[in-house]
Write a protein that holds these residues in place. Sequence first.
Motif, short mmCIF file in Angstrom:
data_model
loop_
_atom_site.label_atom_id
_atom_site.label_comp_id
_atom_site.label_asym_id
_atom_site.label_seq_id
_atom_site.Cartn_x
_atom_site.Cartn_y
_atom_site.Cartn_z
N SER A 194 -10.12 41.93 88.32
CA SER A 194 -10.44 42.77 87.16
C SER A 194 -11.18 42.02 86.05
N PHE A 195 -11.00 40.70 85.96
CA PHE A 195 -11.69 39.96 84.91
C PHE A 195 -12.28 38.63 85.38
N ASN A 211 -14.30 36.38 82.64
CA ASN A 211 -14.83 37.10 81.48
C ASN A 211 -13.71 37.17 80.45
N THR A 212 -13.71 36.22 79.52
CA THR A 212 -12.62 36.16 78.54
C THR A 212 -12.65 37.32 77.56
N ASP A 213 -13.76 38.04 77.47
CA ASP A 213 -13.81 39.22 76.61
C ASP A 213 -12.86 40.31 77.09
N LYS A 214 -12.51 40.27 78.38
CA LYS A 214 -11.63 41.29 78.94
C LYS A 214 -10.15 40.89 78.89
N LEU A 265 -2.84 37.59 78.55
CA LEU A 265 -3.61 37.07 79.67
C LEU A 265 -4.32 35.77 79.30
N TYR A 266 -4.82 35.69 78.07
CA TYR A 266 -5.48 34.46 77.62
C TYR A 266 -4.49 33.30 77.60
N GLU A 267 -3.27 33.56 77.16
CA GLU A 267 -2.23 32.52 77.16
C GLU A 267 -1.87 32.12 78.59
N SER A 268 -1.83 33.08 79.50
CA SER A 268 -1.56 32.78 80.91
C SER A 268 -2.66 31.91 81.50
N LEU A 269 -3.90 32.21 81.15
CA LEU A 269 -5.02 31.40 81.61
C LEU A 269 -4.90 29.98 81.10
N ALA A 270 -4.58 29.81 79.82
CA ALA A 270 -4.42 28.48 79.24
C ALA A 270 -3.30 27.71 79.95
N SER A 271 -2.22 28.41 80.27
CA SER A 271 -1.10 27.80 80.98
C SER A 271 -1.52 27.36 82.39
#
Length: 71
Positions: free
Chosen positions: A9-10, A31-34, A39-45
Amino acid sequence: MEHEIGSGSFAVVWRARRVSTGELGAVKEINTDKLNKKLYESLASEVAVLNQTQHDNIVRLLDVFKVRSRL
């Protein structure tokens, strides 16, 4: 990047070849805009864990970089 090998999805995952060595790998284009805050915190983790992990059975993170939209 050679061709798409998966998408969600992103994010899109591309088969890629490192120009300097010819080594095959994958590039995860996100696509960090999505992404919402969670989710952004999960990506950083995920990035933090992969940066610290070295195991033969786990994907190795080579680099992280941020670019503006490629469109």
